[in-house]
Every structure is written in C-alpha cells, then in structure tokens.
Scaffold this active site. Structure first.
Site, PDB file in Angstrom:
ATOM      1  N   GLY A  45      28.542 -15.162 -27.248  1.00  0.00           N
ATOM      2  CA  GLY A  45      28.299 -13.729 -27.053  1.00  0.00           C
ATOM      3  C   GLY A  45      26.847 -13.389 -27.319  1.00  0.00           C
ATOM      4  O   GLY A  45      26.536 -12.422 -28.012  1.00  0.00           O
ATOM      5  N   ALA A  46      25.938 -14.180 -26.707  1.00  0.00           N
ATOM      6  CA  ALA A  46      24.512 -14.046 -27.036  1.00  0.00           C
ATOM      7  C   ALA A  46      23.740 -13.232 -26.002  1.00  0.00           C
ATOM      8  O   ALA A  46      22.519 -13.188 -26.046  1.00  0.00           O
ATOM      9  CB  ALA A  46      23.892 -15.431 -27.174  1.00  0.00           C
ATOM     10  N   ASN A  47      24.458 -12.588 -25.079  1.00  0.00           N
ATOM     11  CA  ASN A  47      23.733 -11.825 -24.055  1.00  0.00           C
ATOM     12  C   ASN A  47      23.339 -10.421 -24.509  1.00  0.00           C
ATOM     13  O   ASN A  47      22.548  -9.752 -23.864  1.00  0.00           O
ATOM     14  CB  ASN A  47      24.554 -11.729 -22.756  1.00  0.00           C
ATOM     15  CG  ASN A  47      25.931 -11.128 -22.985  1.00  0.00           C
ATOM     16  OD1 ASN A  47      26.816 -11.822 -23.456  1.00  0.00           O
ATOM     17  ND2 ASN A  47      26.093  -9.858 -22.673  1.00  0.00           N
ATOM     18  N   THR A  48      23.916  -9.955 -25.623  1.00  0.00           N
ATOM     19  CA  THR A  48      23.622  -8.600 -26.096  1.00  0.00           C
ATOM     20  C   THR A  48      23.850  -8.515 -27.602  1.00  0.00           C
ATOM     21  O   THR A  48      24.309  -9.486 -28.216  1.00  0.00           O
ATOM     22  CB  THR A  48      24.505  -7.577 -25.327  1.00  0.00           C
ATOM     23  OG1 THR A  48      24.111  -6.246 -25.691  1.00  0.00           O
ATOM     24  CG2 THR A  48      25.987  -7.724 -25.654  1.00  0.00           C
ATOM     25  N   GLY A  49      23.543  -7.341 -28.159  1.00  0.00           N
ATOM     26  CA  GLY A  49      23.896  -7.037 -29.554  1.00  0.00           C
ATOM     27  C   GLY A  49      23.386  -8.042 -30.571  1.00  0.00           C
ATOM     28  O   GLY A  49      22.285  -8.595 -30.471  1.00  0.00           O
ATOM     29  N   ILE A  50      24.228  -8.281 -31.569  1.00  0.00           N
ATOM     30  CA  ILE A  50      23.864  -9.138 -32.697  1.00  0.00           C
ATOM     31  C   ILE A  50      23.637 -10.584 -32.242  1.00  0.00           C
ATOM     32  O   ILE A  50      22.725 -11.267 -32.713  1.00  0.00           O
ATOM     33  CB  ILE A  50      24.971  -9.055 -33.778  1.00  0.00           C
ATOM     34  CG1 ILE A  50      25.070  -7.610 -34.312  1.00  0.00           C
ATOM     35  CG2 ILE A  50      24.707 -10.033 -34.913  1.00  0.00           C
ATOM     36  CD1 ILE A  50      26.273  -7.357 -35.214  1.00  0.00           C
ATOM     37  N   GLY A  51      24.450 -11.045 -31.303  1.00  0.00           N
ATOM     38  CA  GLY A  51      24.338 -12.429 -30.814  1.00  0.00           C
ATOM     39  C   GLY A  51      22.991 -12.687 -30.169  1.00  0.00           C
ATOM     40  O   GLY A  51      22.354 -13.717 -30.408  1.00  0.00           O
ATOM     41  N   SER A 174      34.199  -9.463 -40.053  1.00  0.00           N
ATOM     42  CA  SER A 174      33.880  -8.046 -40.251  1.00  0.00           C
ATOM     43  C   SER A 174      34.541  -7.584 -41.542  1.00  0.00           C
ATOM     44  O   SER A 174      35.579  -8.121 -41.950  1.00  0.00           O
ATOM     45  CB  SER A 174      34.434  -7.235 -39.084  1.00  0.00           C
ATOM     46  OG  SER A 174      34.404  -5.865 -39.399  1.00  0.00           O
ATOM     47  N   TYR A 200      42.429  -5.619 -34.117  1.00  0.00           N
ATOM     48  CA  TYR A 200      41.063  -6.066 -34.423  1.00  0.00           C
ATOM     49  C   TYR A 200      41.011  -6.591 -35.862  1.00  0.00           C
ATOM     50  O   TYR A 200      40.473  -7.669 -36.124  1.00  0.00           O
ATOM     51  CB  TYR A 200      40.079  -4.905 -34.237  1.00  0.00           C
ATOM     52  CG  TYR A 200      38.635  -5.270 -34.533  1.00  0.00           C
ATOM     53  CD1 TYR A 200      37.912  -6.095 -33.671  1.00  0.00           C
ATOM     54  CD2 TYR A 200      37.988  -4.788 -35.676  1.00  0.00           C
ATOM     55  CE1 TYR A 200      36.579  -6.429 -33.943  1.00  0.00           C
ATOM     56  CE2 TYR A 200      36.653  -5.116 -35.954  1.00  0.00           C
ATOM     57  CZ  TYR A 200      35.956  -5.939 -35.074  1.00  0.00           C
ATOM     58  OH  TYR A 200      34.648  -6.276 -35.350  1.00  0.00           O
TER      59      TYR A 200
END
Ligand SMILES: NC(=O)c1ccc[n+]([C@@H]2O[C@H](COP(=O)([O-])OP(=O)(O)OC[C@H]3O[C@@H](n4cnc5c(N)ncnc54)[C@H](OP(=O)(O)O)[C@@H]3O)[C@@H](O)[C@H]2O)c1
Length: 335
Positions: A45-51, A174, A200
């Site tokens: 999940g490295a395309n946005t956000g924290i990643g 989380s 979640y």
C-alpha cells in the site's frame, strides 16, 4: 491599550497550548539516523498515505524499495515521484492485490525468484470501514486485506526473510485494535449483521495477535516482528466513512482535525523507526504506540486466542505445516 493585554495573553496561551498539544499528539520524528544501503524493503500500500511516505523515507536512507500496490498506475507514479525526490533509482513498482490470494502468491513467487534478499517487510496496506464487501476468495474485505492477505504474504516470504537475517517485519495495526474482538464463530461476518467499525477493529486486533504469535515462532531465526499504531493522520483511509463529504462536518471538525491529526510524513515515522533503529535490533513481539512500546489490549496478549487464530488463518488461506515451513497446500516451500 491595557484592556487588550488580558485577551491577547489568553489568546497567546491558547495558541501556544494548541501548538504544544499538536506536537505532543504528532509524536515526533524517527529518532534514529540509521541508513540502510543495500537493504531490500517491501512496503505494501505504498502508492499513497503513510505507505508512500514510509517508502520515500526509506529510499532517502538508501534502501532498495519495492512498492507493492494493487493499482499499477498509481504505483508507478509513486515510484517515479520517489526516484525524482531522492535520486535513489532502486525503487520498483510491483503488483500486489491483498484481496486476492492468487495475486499474493504470484507476488511472493516473483519476489522469491528475483530478489536475492528481503530485509524489511512493512505490512502497511489497509481498507477501513468499507461496505460489506468480500475479497476474491470470499473473506470479509477488512479481515481479508488488513489481516489474512498480509498473513499469507508474510508466511510465503518467511524463508527469504530468514535467509536475509537480521531482518524485520513491521505490521501496521491501529489503536482501534483495543475495541476489537476475535469472533471465532463468525470471523467473516457471514452470520451476524455487518458492523463495519467492528470489522476494522477485529482485523487490527488480528494483526497484533499474529505479530505476537509469529514472534514466538521466529525465536532464534534473526527475524523480528513488531506491530504499531502510527497515530491519526490525514490520508485516504477515511474514504469510505464520508467524514469529510459535508461542508458542515468539514467546517465543524476542521479545527479539531488540525489539532489532532498529523501529516502522512509524520505518521510514517513509527514504521521507519521500527525498520531502521539500531537499538531495536532483536526486539520482537512488541506493540508500539507511535514511537513508544506499550502493552496492547488484553485480548491481544492472549496466547490461546493467538494460537487459535493462527491455526484458523492457516486453514483459511490454504497454508499447511510441511517440514517445518509453510507452503501452498501440499507444496512445501523450498528451503
Ligand atoms: N491514517 C490514520 O489515521 C491511521 C490510523 C491508524 C492506523 N492506520 C493504518 O496505517 C496504514 C496506512 O493507512 P493510510 O492512513 O496511509 O491509508 P490510505 O491513505 O487509505 O492508504 C492505504 C493503502 O492501502 C492500499 N490498499 C487498500 N486495499 C488494498 C488491496 N486490496 N491490496 C493492496 N493494497 C491495498 C491502498 O491502495 P489504493 O490507493 O489503491 O486503494 C493504499 O495504498 C493502514 O494499515 C491503516 O490501518 C492509519
């Protein structure tokens, strides 16, 4: 003039207090300056956000970074941006859809074949509070992506991680795990009414439980595994919650968000810290709340629950014990 002194000093104190509170909430930058030249890192999940910010920071520190994402257009764009910003050209985009066991197996097989080492695996991707969707294999989406997908990925890469030791696995959980409960009677929400928040929280509790169990299984291998809460950050994670869709809620919640929510760049610091810090060499099976180790929720410490969840996860994703290593059904992994 003097009548303005009191209100101005109250305002100054309030603004100063707010800035201090914001700094306190943000948790600060990674205290370690360690670099990782030649180390191979996978960030899901490295395309946005924290990643994306985690990948960027680790690229700055000299790592060979594999961005593992489901949308190759976004993945290539992020890789290009990171190469441009860091002038590190060892940044690669690879396809990984955690909502598909087939995709995870293909990704792991390609990494196993093509990469000499994997030193750091950062299981970062997640979906939060989506509608009642299921993965390609019929798992409830949040459990499937956030937990089961990463469970399979990690197990398929274990031999490579062991061969690359000292190596580290970082599981992004989380604080929401504290409200979670593992419902063994209905892990995939097939019997009870769907509660997207509870789903979640269950998925993030499962992440902490499996971190603890895996750390027990990895003792003596040189591979460590830890879980973390990154803090609350301004990312696309809330895309299914509709929280910012009304002007009213944006207006009302805006100041609170400014105070309590941090940038993705700051929220990436805990993952970076667990990935690089020399003082964390050998530390395993821990839960970090931002940059500090803390005990997780009591259910996350329950070894019986962790063992049962592990066994159930092995069954669900189709892994079997075979010669001390996990392979695909009936297919022992090569040593
Ligand atoms: N933001 C916070 O306040 C917060 C708080 C606590 C914990 N966390 C945790 O921090 C981590 C990063 O979250 P974030 O805030 O950066 O969220 P985000 O901006 O929504 O990023 C999530 C990433 O996960 C990817 N993803 C979703 N489903 C996937 C799938 N099936 N296969 C592969 N990748 C998939 C997304 O890809 P697409 O862009 O293609 O959807 C995206 O790259 C998550 O584990 C989250 O639970 C965040």
């Amino acid at each position: 003039m003097s009548r303005y002194v009191l209100p101005l000093s109250v305002l100054g104190t309030a603004v100063g207090g707010a800035v201090l509170l914001k700094d306190f909430v943000a948790g600060g930058a990674c205290p370690s300056k360690a670099t990782i030249p030649g180390k191979t890192v996978i960030v899901t999940g490295a395309n946005t956000g924290i990643g994306k910010q985690t990948a960027l920071e680790l690229a700055k520190r000299g790592g060979n970074i594999i961005l593992a994402c489901r949308d190759m257009e976004k993945c290539e764009a992020a890789a290009k941006e990171i190469r441009g910003e860091t002038l590190n050209h060892r940044i690669n985009a690879r396809h990984l859809d955690l909502a598909s066991l087939k995709s995870i197996r293909e990704f792991a097989a390609q990494v196993t074949e093509e990469e000499e080492h994997v030193h750091i695996l950062i299981n970062n991707a997640a979906v939060m509070r989506c509608p009642h969707w299921t993965t390609e294999d019929g798992f409830e989406m949040q459990l499937g992506v956030n937990y089961l997908g990463h469970f399979l990925l990690t197990n398929l890469l274990l031999d490579k991680l062991k061969a690359s030791a000292p190596s580290r696995i970082i599981n992004v959980s989380s604080l929401a795990h504290v409200a979670g409960h593992i419902d063994f009677e209905d892990l995939n929400w097939e019997k009870k009414n769907y509660d997207t928040k509870a789903a979640y929280c269950q998925s993030k509790l499962a992440v902490v439980l499996s971190t603890k169990e895996l750390s027990r299984r990895l003792q003596g291998t040189g591979v460590t595994v830890n879980a973390l809460h990154p803090g609350v950050a301004r990312t696309e994670l809330g895309r299914h919650t509709g929280m910012h869709s009304s002007a009213f809620s944006s207006f009302m919640l805006g100041p609170i968000f400014w105070l309590l929510v941090k940038s993705p760049q700051l929220a990436a610091q805990p993952s970076v810290y667990l990935a690089v810090a020399e003082e964390l060499e050998g530390v395993s099976g821990k839960y970090f709340d931002v940059l500090k180790e803390k005990p997780p929720a009591p259910e996350a410490e329950d070894e019986e629950v962790a063992k049962r969840l592990w066994a159930e996860s092995v069954r669900l994703v189709g892994l079997e014990m075979s010669h001390g290593s996990y392979g695909e059904r009936g297919q022992p992994l090569p040593k």
